[in-house]
Design an enzyme around this catalytic site. Structure first.
Site, PDB file in Angstrom:
ATOM      1  CG  PHE B 254      -3.875  12.574 -14.553  1.00 36.76           C
ATOM      2  CD1 PHE B 254      -3.854  12.467 -12.951  1.00 36.76           C
ATOM      3  CD2 PHE B 254      -4.506  13.480 -15.272  1.00 36.76           C
ATOM      4  CE1 PHE B 254      -4.629  13.037 -12.461  1.00 36.76           C
ATOM      5  CE2 PHE B 254      -5.428  14.262 -14.258  1.00 36.76           C
ATOM      6  CZ  PHE B 254      -5.434  14.160 -13.150  1.00 36.76           C
ATOM      7  CB  ILE B 478       0.169  18.483 -11.921  1.00 38.61           C
ATOM      8  CG1 ILE B 478       0.540  17.190 -10.989  1.00 38.61           C
ATOM      9  CG2 ILE B 478       1.463  18.722 -12.871  1.00 38.61           C
ATOM     10  CD1 ILE B 478       0.910  15.885 -12.026  1.00 38.61           C
ATOM     11  CG  ASN B 598      -0.910  17.979   4.114  1.00 39.50           C
ATOM     12  OD1 ASN B 598      -1.800  17.354   4.526  1.00 39.50           O
ATOM     13  ND2 ASN B 598      -0.825  19.169   3.853  1.00 39.50           N
ATOM     14  N   PRO B 599      -1.085  14.534   5.470  1.00 37.76           N
ATOM     15  CG  PRO B 599      -1.580  14.007   7.648  1.00 37.76           C
ATOM     16  CD  PRO B 599      -0.892  14.889   6.839  1.00 37.76           C
ATOM     17  CD  GLN B 605      -1.540  13.130  -5.266  1.00 36.58           C
ATOM     18  OE1 GLN B 605      -0.530  12.525  -5.976  1.00 36.58           O
ATOM     19  NE2 GLN B 605      -2.317  13.845  -6.203  1.00 36.58           N
ATOM     20  N   GLY B 669       6.722   7.782  -2.613  1.00 33.26           N
ATOM     21  CA  GLY B 669       5.739   8.501  -3.587  1.00 33.26           C
ATOM     22  C   GLY B 669       4.242   8.202  -3.361  1.00 33.26           C
ATOM     23  N   GLY B 671       1.473   9.323  -5.414  1.00 32.49           N
ATOM     24  CA  GLY B 671       0.689   9.778  -6.519  1.00 32.49           C
ATOM     25  C   GLY B 671      -0.046   8.627  -7.225  1.00 32.49           C
ATOM     26  CD  GLU B 672       2.938   7.189 -10.955  1.00 27.91           C
ATOM     27  OE1 GLU B 672       2.869   7.077 -12.052  1.00 27.91           O
ATOM     28  OE2 GLU B 672       3.912   6.894 -10.196  1.00 27.91           O
TER      29      GLU B 672
END
Lengths: 339, 711, 183
Positions: B254, B478, B598-599, B605, B669, B671-672
């Site tokens: 993170f 991660i 990849n759903p 995420q 992206g 992840g956020e």
């Protein structure tokens, strides 16, 4: 953690005698003690393990009350059908606290003696009169969000963190304490904890070797049991404010009120002003608010925790209302219709 | 309850890019066989390193007495500034990035912030090390320091940072804000505050270092392997070739594991000093000083619109602390620069240097706290205009990047709002009632934007004699699913079943990537690996070599087009009318982030981002003792991460499509993105529920109670 | 004086292991450092995260707050002992029902908290089956497998990656199967 001697007690009498002789500290579930030992906040030289003593049974008492072995786990006590049926506020308080993993370990006796969560108590190296007498109170002019608003002193404003003990205080529990001399004496739970005064390091009057062996609940007071716990997240958090209520109302009039508070005082706080104001009064929202006001009248905040005073007032009134089955009359502010 | 993942088994165990493949490292993780750094076993038992932290803020170290500590049986050494191996000055070389610079410790008799290590105990056992650490006596003289940053600082204390995270200028504007503000018929001018936050990955930062007199091998929990090598080499004055960093499994980052921290440097110093392997696992309390955190913020947002609902003026100005000696500024105004069209935009970031622990990138830097303020203000404006907050946003969605006027590569904010509203049932929300017992119910919406980055990356793939493909790159996983999506890329491109693919990550001996961070990991590392696989496929068809390398870097499409991910959040909350506690009851998010690799892992995420957003909005905040610069709620009982109970059923809709302007994979992206804007949707729902506009985050009962009508 | 390193026998995953331990050694450190079972993770070491959850006598506890010497003779189950066929490696067919459900529902991301989540969920299934109460159990004291019950009972296992929705789905699936099987 400093090295310690470890031994397992064979009986409560032997444990008490051994601790009186050596100054040992008892360990039951260890959920608080091991935490504090790792930080160097508590530094016992010797541990007497009382976790396997047989005093873990919960049994009906002759007077219609309940006898609880102090080594019973929080899980066992919360799930006991007699507790659930007759002393429900105790079960609710227990299940509001910690997590299943911790309740499986934590004992009744240990929970009564758990230490404050004040961050200055935990941070070795910063001032704390409770941990290092004479070093000062870090919280008073520092971060005090968790601190108490009732019963504090200039030397310490730390709050007692227990949920279980709050319910026990409301239920007038009595503690059977085994002394180092082998005798069993009885103590009101409300008399167990001291207010900090000028000795915040002395949290109770138990002598070395005094082992809380059993807890007696007298026959339950009449009425509906409610436990409210206000916290920063939905679970697994200590109370900002908690309220235990057992309230009986007949024909709109309060006939019996038992109220205790958590999170607001250095000890589980019996709200006697609330009880006095309510007994014989009409069970109205207004009366509940006035009673709460009376309890909090002497309260004093320290900046960060000022909010606990109005929050405690609201929580007390709201919990009483829930127990009485009436709706809180709360202004909803600038709430608007959906455009 | 979440959707059941749609797995689509293909013939012969093959898996394509885009398939909902279960995590390939899943079986390892559910059996306890995934070796995180502290789990790794060497032939020689390591010494245990235990940190002695400073109990003062900025200070001079007068004396460190280690005699009692050295007397503890099992203690081998105690390192202090007097006997620690020599290091390069902290922050050098000055032209290197902050993740590559020296992070020297125990180098001088001074302490820059509360919690900085002043000694390291090295012992045969954990018990001895911990005991001895408590016996090291440290005499400190506190020096004057600035710890509190309130946003009320005088102008001379405010600095303009060189840039803000992502390499953007601190100040950016478009048109004439003052004129547009003047012209506006309806205005909002509001200031929002957020407390400092902590990443608090579940795995504490940990390092196991070995030194053979020549080569330093460091197993460390790290997001970016390459810069860790550089930082250790720069700190210890070693050749980069003599430093090997290994990080196959990381227990969450993170942002807090982008760079190396105290454990890596101290374990290395310990190994060099003793010629023994050394393991340093930071304690949870120490991490609140030494793992970087997100600073507190004060943000003023001014928005102006015409009476008919057209946005005219946007200003977003922030003040945050910058840790002295560590250049990082959070781009709070990122969403204000990206989301809506208007005549005049003004964005400014100011920092105040403070003697605090490192402040750095934490998941969603910029948007995480910036959109709390910005999207709350947008809601305030919509309310002031008496317009539906979804309709108001839709009417003002940007068609080109508002600041630069550049075309977007793809920008789906409108569609996200429409699809999300439909899925949530926004227009029918009144049917859900306004109350459930003591809970006052409310609904909120917020937009999400997040810049898309692509970083240079390399990868290697080879076909073994037994027909298995082995890919090697220094990318990390991660928890994002790197192992899985990279395996899919190899399996798809080389037409192999998944179980014939082995992806090896997290070792500086492998080709260098930019690692995990900034949501760029999958597109960058994945793009490099795709390139390697295509090259290998070509070679094999041509009868060439069985190994190939791939390389990717951002091309001109990142110059020509503005690149963003987008999303829209819809949230139902309950506010306890008595206690002011807030609970999220339902959340629906619609997101667009290019091609979905990849759903299953992408949805996870997004869920994770949303949970992070719930924490930032409702429960997380660090409480600073302004006298010493210490965060006092420095454990996981005091710093409240959301629990399972704080998170309701979440629903995620993924509407993006492949966008070839975003790189070889056509993905952006993820992840956020789930975090960006969610907190504002919660705050807006709280307003809808109880009429309280809370501008102080997190929305704990005290903050909400203070904003509500008194009684 | 008591022994500096008393003998302690821990029955871990069905195997009796005798150790001479510093009394200060926690059960967690005993598992990780003395019994070579590093699958149980140390997230906070202070009872505040749940990552170190193991089963003692089938009940979930936090191994970081348990002194190993206090558990002489106790039966302990760790994540390494949860698989359907112990010692069968990590082949999918060797996973227990919860482990398989965790993989199928993507109930973890970084995986660091997963061992604790699994041990906790294993005990949770037994607690639900015997009707143990939680603070969200309705007033009639009847325990049902609901999302709220699972959420409250798993609240002691923090997951910073935020796999919570998938954890609930995975546990609900296995709990539901158990109920059907029983009826």
């Amino acid at each position: 953690m400093r090295p310690f001697g470890y031994e397992r007690a064979e009986s409560a009498v032997a444990a008490a005698r051994r601790a009186a002789d050596t100054g040992a500290t008892f360990i039951g579930g260890g959920t608080n003690l091991v935490d504090l030992m790792k930080l160097g906040v508590m530094t016992p030289e010797r541990l007497v393990d009382v976790s396997r003593l047989p005093n873990r049974d919960i049994a009906d008492a002759d007077d219609g009350g309940l006898a609880i072995g102090a080594a019973a786990t929080n899980t066992a006590l919360a799930n006991d059908p007699r507790v659930r049926e007759r002393f429900r506020v105790l079960s609710l308080a227990l299940l509001s606290g910690a997590t299943p993993q911790i309740r499986n370990k934590a004992t009744v006796g240990g929970n009564l003696l758990q230490r404050t969560r004040c961050p200055y108590f935990y941070e070795v190296g910063l001032p704390c009169n409770k941990r290092a007498p004479g070093s000062g109170c870090g919280a008073r002019f520092g971060r005090s969000r968790d601190a108490a608003v009732l019963g504090t002193s200039e030397h310490c404003i730390a709050a007692h963190p227990s949920d279980m003990a709050v319910a026990m205080v409301a239920l007038d529990a009595r503690l059977g304490v085994r002394g180092g001399d082998g005798d069993l004496r009885w103590l009101d739970v409300d008399a167990l904890h001291r207010l900090p005064g000028d000795r915040p390091d002395r949290e109770h009057d138990l002598a070395p070797g005094d082992l809380i062996e059993t807890v007696r609940l007298p026959p339950p007071p009449p009425g509906r049991h409610v436990y409210t716990k206000v916290r920063d997240r939905a679970s697994y958090a200590f109370a900002l404010v908690s309220v235990a209520v057992v309230l009986a109302v007949e024909d709109g009039v309060v006939t019996s009120a038992r109220v205790a508070l958590g999170g607001v005082a250095p000890k589980p706080w019996r709200a006697r002003a609330v009880e006095a104001a309510l007994t014989g009064a009409r069970a109205t929202w207004r009366a509940f608010c006035a009673a709460a006001e009376a309890e909090l009248a002497p309260a004093r905040g320290h900046g960060d925790n000022d909010f606990k005073i109005p929050l405690a007032r609201r929580a007390i009134a709201g919990t009483l209302a829930e127990a009485a089955g009436i709706a809180p009359e709360v202004p909803t502010g600038g709430r608007r219709a959906t455009p | 309850m979440s959707d059941t993942p749609q797995t689509t088994p293909r013939e012969g165990g093959r898996a394509a890019i885009g398939d909902a493949v279960p995590r390939v490292d899943g079986p390892k993780k559910v059996t306890g066989r995934a070796p995180y750094t502290a789990d790794h076993r060497l032939d020689e038992a390591p010494l245990i390193g235990w940190i002695v932290p400073s109990r003062a803020g900025r200070a001079r170290v007068d004396a460190v007495d280690t005699a009692r500590a050295l007397d503890v049986p099992g203690v081998v050494a105690v390192l202090t500034h007097r006997n620690a191996p020599k290091q390069a000055p902290r922050g050098t070389p000055s032209d290197a990035g902050r993740f590559s610079q020296s992070h020297a410790l125990l180098a001088a008799p001074e302490v820059a912030c509360y919690g900085e290590p002043v000694a390291l105990v090295l012992a045969e056992t954990l018990e001895a090390a911990r005991e001895a650490a408590g016996l090291v006596e440290v005499a400190l003289t506190p020096l004057p320091g600035r710890y509190a940053v309130t946003g009320d600082e005088p102008d001379e204390a405010l600095e303009v940072p060189d840039d803000v995270d992502g390499g953007m200028p601190a100040d950016m504007s478009h048109g004439d804000f003052d004129l547009a503000w003047e012209k506006a018929e309806v205005r909002v001018d509001a200031t929002y505050e957020t407390l400092a936050e902590h990443a608090s990955a579940m795995e504490p930062h940990a390092t196991l270092a070995t030194w053979d007199g020549e080569e330093l091998v460091v197993r460390v929990a790290i997001q970016i392997v390459g810069s860790a090598v550089e930082a250790l080499a720069n700190t210890l004055r070693l050749d980069k070739e003599k430093v090997r960093v290994i990080s196959p499994f990381i227990g969450g980052g993170f942002g807090s594991k982008l760079g190396i921290h105290d454990d890596a440097v101290l374990a290395s110093l310990g190994a060099i000093a003793t010629d023994r392997p050394v393991r340093v696992v930071q304690t949870r309390r120490d991490l609140f000083s030494s793992a970087p955190h997100r600073g507190c913020s004060t943000q003023r947002v001014r928005l102006g619109a015409s009476r008919d609902g057209r946005l005219l003026a946007v200003a977003h100005e922030s003040v945050m602390p910058m840790a002295r000696g560590y250049e990082f500024a959070e781009p709070c105004a990122a969403s204000a620069r990206a989301s809506y069209a208007c005549d005049g935009i003004l964005t400014r970031h100011r920092v105040v240097r403070a003697d605090l622990p490192r402040i750095d990138s934490m998941r969603g830097p910029g948007e995480a706290v910036g959109s709390l303020a910005f999207e709350s203000a947008v809601d305030e404006l919509a309310r002031a205009l008496e317009r539906d907050p979804v309709a108001f946003r839709l009417a003002n969605v940007a068609e080109t990047e508002p600041i630069s006027g550049k075309p977007f590569a793809s920008f789906d904010l409108r569609r996200c709002l429409e699809v999300g509203a439909e899925r949530y049932g926004w227009s029918r929300r009144a049917e859900r009632g306004r109350r459930d017992g003591r809970w006052l119910l409310g609904h909120g919406v917020a937009s999400a934007t997040r810049p898309n980055f692509l970083m240079e990356a390399k990868a290697r793939v080879r076909l073994e004699d037994d027909g298995r493909a082995v890919a090697e790159l220094d990318m990390t996983d991660i928890g994002t699913g790197s192992y899985t999506i990279l395996s899919q890329i190899v399996a798809d491109t080389l037409e192999l079943p998944l179980d014939r693919v082995e992806v090896r990550l997290g070792d500086s001996r492998y080709p260098q990537t930019a690692g995990s961070g900034g949501s760029f990991g999958a597109a960058s590392a994945g793009g490099a690996l795709l390139s390697a696989c295509r090259r290998l496929r070509g070679q094999l068809r041509a009868g060439g070599g069985r190994e190939a390398e791939g390389h990717i870097e951002p091309g001109e499409d990142f110059e020509k087009y503005a690149q963003y991910m987008t999303g829209a959040h819809f949230v139902e909350v309950g506010v306890d009318e008595v206690t002011s506690e807030v609970r999220v009851r339902r959340a629906v998010g619609a997101f667009s982030f290019g091609r979905v690799l990849n759903p299953t892992t992408a949805r996870s995420q997004l869920y994770g981002g949303m949970v992070f957003g719930i924490g930032g909005a409702l429960t997380e905040g660090l409480h600073l003792d302004e006298r010493v610069g210490a965060y006092m709620n420095r454990d996981l009982a005091g710093y409240h991460l959301p629990t399972e109970r704080d998170v309701p059923a979440l629903e995620v809709v993924m509407i993006g499509e492949r966008d070839d302007r975003c790189g070889l994979l056509g993905s952006k992206g993820v992840g956020e993105l789930g975090l960006c804007g969610l907190g504002a949707a919660i705050a807006n729902a709280v307003y809808d529920a109880c009429g309280a506009r809370v501008r102080r985050f997190p929305l704990t009962p005290d903050a909400v109670m203070a904003a509500r009508a008194a009684w | 004086m008591s022994d500096r390193a008393p003998k302690t026998t821990l029955v871990v995953n069905g195997r009796a292991r005798e150790l001479s331990l510093d009394p200060r050694t926690t059960l967690l450190d005993a598992l990780r450092d003395h019994l070579d079972l590093p699958g149980t993770h140390k997230g906070c070491d202070h009872g505040q995260c749940g990552a170190c959850t193991v089963l003692i006598g089938g009940e979930r506890v936090l191994s970081c707050l348990a002194l190993a010497v206090m558990h002489d003779g106790d039966e302990i189950t760790t994540v390494e002992g949860l698989a359907a066929r112990a010692g069968a490696g990590d082949a999918p067919e060797a996973l227990g029902a919860l482990q398989a459900a965790f993989v199928a529902h993507d109930a973890f991301q970084c995986g660091f908290c997963t061992s604790g989540q699994l041990c906790s969920a294993t005990a949770l299934l037994a607690e639900l089956a015997r009707g143990d109460l939680s603070v969200v159990t309705p007033d009639d004291d009847t325990v049902r497998v609901t999302g709220d019950e699972i959420r409250e009972r798993m609240a002691g296992n923090l997951c910073r990656c935020g796999a919570y929705p998938n954890l609930v789905a995975a546990i609900a699936e296995v709990a539901g199967q158990g109920e059907e099987g029983a009826s």
